[in-house]
Scaffold this active site. Structure first.
Site, short mmCIF file in Angstrom:
data_model
loop_
_atom_site.label_atom_id
_atom_site.label_comp_id
_atom_site.label_asym_id
_atom_site.label_seq_id
_atom_site.Cartn_x
_atom_site.Cartn_y
_atom_site.Cartn_z
N HIS A 46 5.23 4.38 13.01
CA HIS A 46 5.42 4.38 11.55
C HIS A 46 6.42 5.48 11.22
CE1 HIS A 46 3.78 3.93 7.33
NE2 HIS A 46 4.37 5.10 7.25
N ARG A 56 0.83 -1.21 0.00
CA ARG A 56 0.00 0.00 0.00
C ARG A 56 0.86 1.26 0.00
NH1 ARG A 56 -0.89 4.88 2.38
NH2 ARG A 56 -0.39 3.96 4.41
N ASP A 57 1.58 1.48 1.07
CA ASP A 57 2.34 2.72 1.22
C ASP A 57 3.51 2.79 0.25
OD1 ASP A 57 3.04 5.16 2.23
OD2 ASP A 57 3.61 4.47 4.22
N CYS A 77 4.73 9.54 1.52
CA CYS A 77 3.45 10.24 1.39
C CYS A 77 3.46 11.15 0.16
CB CYS A 77 3.18 11.06 2.64
SG CYS A 77 1.68 12.06 2.54
N HIS A 88 9.51 7.26 8.85
CA HIS A 88 10.12 7.42 7.53
C HIS A 88 11.60 7.75 7.72
CE1 HIS A 88 6.46 8.03 4.71
NE2 HIS A 88 6.12 7.25 5.73
N ASN A 105 10.03 5.12 3.17
CA ASN A 105 9.66 4.47 4.42
C ASN A 105 10.88 3.81 5.04
OD1 ASN A 105 6.62 4.51 4.85
ND2 ASN A 105 6.72 3.85 2.72
#
Length: 302
Positions: free
Chosen positions: A204, A12-13, A237, A206, A246
Site C-alpha cells: 500500500h 474508504r481511504d 492518512c 502513497h 494514495n
C-alpha cells in the site's frame, strides 16, 4: 510472472478525508461500477465511530446495498470488536486490521500502544473465527514514520510474525506517509516474502513524494503481485502530516499495461470513472495524471 492484483481503496481511504460527504447512493453506484472493472478487492468502507470518521457514517447501508461480484472481495477496515460485530452483521467478505510499526503513529492513529492493539486484534480474531470472513493484517508506517523517522525492518517483521500467529489470512505493508524508496522497498519485500511464504502480501503505497510508481516496480522485482491504489489518487492518512495522496489506480494500471504486465483491469472504464471525480467530490482537480495527459497510445492529430 502471475498477473498483478489491483485493490481499490477510494471508497474508504479516499473518501474518509474529503471535505464534502459523498452521498450514500453515489458511493454505492461508484462501488458497483468499480466492481465491474476487473479489480481483485475493493475496500468499501470502515466500521468505525461516525464521530471519528463522519464521511463513513453510512457503512452498513453501503455494504448491504452494493451489488456483490463473486470475483471481487469487499473489504472493510475495523478498529475494535464493535466494528467486527458490525462487519459480521453486514456480511462483509474481509476485514482489515491496522497497526503502525511506529509506536508514536499508532498512538496518534488509534490511541493505543502496540500491546493494546495486539490484544485487541486477538479479541477480534476470536469474534470473527467461524464466520467465513477473511482477515488482513496491515502494518502501517512500514517504511518510515513522520514522527520517529526510520523504522527497523526487524520491527516490521516482528509484527508480521504476531499477525501470522493469530491466524490472519494476508498481510499488507503500508507506506502510510510516502517515505519509501525503491531500494528500501525491494529489500524489505524480499525479506517479508521469504518470511511469510504463500501468505498473500499487499503493498500500500502513497505518492506523497512522487515515488509511488517506482516503488511498485521495485516491489514487483522483489516478487510482489498485489497493490492497493485509489481512483484518481484520492485520499491519505488524516493522522500523518503531509501524507495526502494514495497511489492513483488508473496511473498504476496504465504503467503496468505499458510494461506488458497483466492486470485484468479495464483501464478505459477506470479513466471514465476518474473523470467524474471532481463533480462527485466537489473539487476542481484530482492528483491522477493519465486523466490529464491521456494514455501513451492516445495519439494526437498532426
Amino acid at each position: 510472472m502471475s498477473f498483478i492484483h489491483i485493490q481499490e481503496v477510494i471508497p474508504r481511504d479516499g473518501f474518509q478525508i474529503e471535505r464534502n460527504f459523498v452521498p450514500t447512493d453515489k458511493k454505492i453506484n461508484l462501488i458497483n461500477e468499480l466492481s465491474d472493472c476487473g479489480l481483485s478487492k475493493i475496500e468499501v468502507t470502515s466500521f468505525v465511530s461516525p464521530k471519528a470518521v463522519p464521511n463513513l457514517k453510512d457503512a452498513e447501508e453501503v455494504v448491504t446495498s452494493i451489488k456483490r461480484n463473486p470475483d471481487v472481495t469487499n473489504v472493510a477496515l475495523i478498529a475494535n470488536v464493535r466494528g467486527a460485530e458490525r462487519a459480521i452483521a453486514a456480511h462483509i467478505d474481509e476485514i482489515n486490521l491496522v497497526m503502525s510499526a511506529s509506536a508514536t503513529h499508532n498512538k496518534k492513529n488509534v490511541n493505543r500502544t502496540h500491546e493494546e492493539s495486539l490484544a485487541g486484534f486477538n479479541e477480534i480474531m476470536s469474534r470473527v473465527h467461524g464466520t467465513g470472513i477473511k482477515v488482513n493484517g496491515s502494518v502501517a508506517t512500514s517504511f518510515g514514520c513522520p514522527f520517529e523517522g526510520e523504522i527497523a525492518e526487524n520491527a516490521v517483521q516482528h509484527f508480521i510474525d504476531k499477525y501470522i500467529s493469530m491466524g490472519m489470512d494476508s498481510i499488507t505493508l503500508a507506506d502510510t506517509t510516502g517515505m519509501a524508496n525503491p531500494v528500501q522497498v525491494k529489500r524489505l519485500v524480499e525479506k517479508v516474502i521469504d518470511q511469510i511464504g504463500d501468505v498473500p502480501l499487499t503493498l500500500h503505497f502513497h505518492n506523497t513524494r512522487g515515488m509511488g510508481l517506482a516503488n511498485v516496480v521495485a516491489a514487483i522485482e522483489a516478487g510482489a503481485t498485489r497493490f492497493d491504489s485509489s481512483l484518481g489518487g484520492i485520499g491519505g492518512c488524516p493522522f500523518a502530516p503531509g501524507a495526502t495522496g494514495n497511489l492513483c489506480t488508473e496511473d498504476l494500471v496504465h504503467m503496468l499495461h505499458e510494461m506488458g504486465l497483466e492486470t485484468k483491469v479495464n483501464l478505459d472504464k477506470l479513466i471514465e470513472l476518474s473523470k467524474g471525480l471532481p463533480e462527485l467530490l466537489g473539487r476542481n482537480d484530482i492528483p491522477g495524471q493519465i486523466v490529464k495527459a491521456g494514455k501513451v497510445t492516445d495519439l494526437h492529430k498532426t
